[in-house]
Each structure stands twice: as structure tokens, then as C-alpha cells.
Motif scaffolding. Structure first.
Motif, short mmCIF file in Angstrom:
data_model
loop_
_atom_site.label_atom_id
_atom_site.label_comp_id
_atom_site.label_asym_id
_atom_site.label_seq_id
_atom_site.Cartn_x
_atom_site.Cartn_y
_atom_site.Cartn_z
N VAL A 130 11.95 -2.51 -4.13
CA VAL A 130 10.61 -2.29 -3.59
C VAL A 130 9.70 -3.40 -4.12
O VAL A 130 9.67 -3.66 -5.33
CB VAL A 130 10.06 -0.90 -4.00
N ILE A 131 8.99 -4.04 -3.22
CA ILE A 131 8.12 -5.16 -3.57
C ILE A 131 6.66 -4.73 -3.46
O ILE A 131 6.24 -4.17 -2.44
CB ILE A 131 8.38 -6.36 -2.61
N ASP A 132 5.91 -5.00 -4.53
CA ASP A 132 4.43 -4.86 -4.54
C ASP A 132 3.91 -3.45 -4.30
O ASP A 132 2.81 -3.29 -3.77
CB ASP A 132 3.79 -5.81 -3.53
N PHE A 144 4.01 0.31 -9.78
CA PHE A 144 5.35 -0.10 -10.19
C PHE A 144 5.36 -1.59 -10.46
O PHE A 144 4.43 -2.31 -10.09
CB PHE A 144 6.37 0.23 -9.09
N GLU A 145 6.44 -2.06 -11.10
CA GLU A 145 6.61 -3.50 -11.28
C GLU A 145 6.54 -4.17 -9.91
O GLU A 145 6.88 -3.56 -8.90
CB GLU A 145 7.96 -3.80 -11.92
N ASN A 181 0.83 -1.20 0.00
CA ASN A 181 0.00 0.00 0.00
C ASN A 181 0.87 1.26 0.00
O ASN A 181 0.45 2.31 0.45
CB ASN A 181 -0.92 0.01 1.23
N GLY A 182 2.09 1.11 -0.49
CA GLY A 182 3.07 2.18 -0.37
C GLY A 182 3.04 3.20 -1.47
O GLY A 182 2.38 3.04 -2.50
N THR A 183 3.79 4.26 -1.23
CA THR A 183 3.98 5.35 -2.19
C THR A 183 5.46 5.73 -2.17
O THR A 183 6.20 5.35 -1.27
CB THR A 183 3.14 6.58 -1.82
#
Length: 118
Positions: A100-102, A106-107, A57-59
């Protein structure tokens, strides 16, 4: 899922990504009293210290907050300890990456090479 399970899964996926892209995994979760390096990898005469962030749920703002000056300094200090104790890498280049995961937009595995430096 608790954060440890999510973090471990993210680190495993980051390792798989690195290996697929020609990196050798040297260490995982290398610790000193003062800090931890999630992944230490090697490719093309370069030791790569990798910080892994699993942020479903990141930015980008969250990444910047999580990798603040204090956190980067801790990673730098810990990496110096690693290099002092592993002299076989004295002639290698050094790089600090972030995977960065998920993170939405982004990929699923987003690799930022040379994310920061000393």
C-alpha cells in the motif's frame, strides 16, 4: 494526476522497496485475458505475487473493498497461469503480498506479507 500515472508511480516505488529489501523483480504488469499481477518478485525460494494499491486518501476498509473475494480469485487464477508457463519455479514457495502506497496513518510504502492465500 490521472490514475494511471499515480498507479505507475506507486508500482515503481513498490519495486524500489522490494529491491531494497532483497527481492528480485521478475515481472511487472504480467497479464492474461483474465487478470494482471502488478509485480512478481522472488526471494528466499519464494515467488511473491504483489498487488500494489496507491491510496493517498485510503483506509483499511478501502483496501478490503478493493481486494474483495472476486479480485483475490482473479489474482490467484492469474498466478496459476504464470506458474504453469514458468516451470522453473515449480519447487518454489508461493506467497501473495499487498503493498500500500501513501495511505494516511501508515508508512509511505506499507508491505503486507502473506496478505491472502488460496
Amino acid at each position: 494526476m490521472n490514475t494511471r500515472i499515480v498507479g505507475n508511480d506507486g508500482e515503481m516505488r513498490a519495486c524500489e522497496h522490494l529491491v531494497r529489501n532483497g527481492y528480485e523483480i521478475i515481472e511487472r504488469n504480467w497479464r492474461t485475458r483474465d487478470g494482471e499481477i502488478d509485480i512478481i518478485a522472488y526471494k528466499n525460494q519464494t515467488v511473491v505475487f504483489v498487488e500494489v494499491k496507491t491510496l493517498p486518501n485510503g483506509t483499511m476498509d478501502m483496501i478490503q473493498k478493493e481486494l474483495n473475494h472476486q479480485k483475490r480469485q482473479r489474482i490467484l487464477k492469474t498466478s496459476k497461469c504464470y506458474l504453469i508457463n514458468h516451470r522453473q519455479y515449480n519447487d518454489s514457495y508461493v506467497r501473495f503480498d499487498v503493498i500500500v502506497i501513501d495511505m494516511p496513518g501508515f508508512e509511505s510504502v506499507y508491505h503486507i506479507e502473506s496478505a491472502f492465500s488460496e
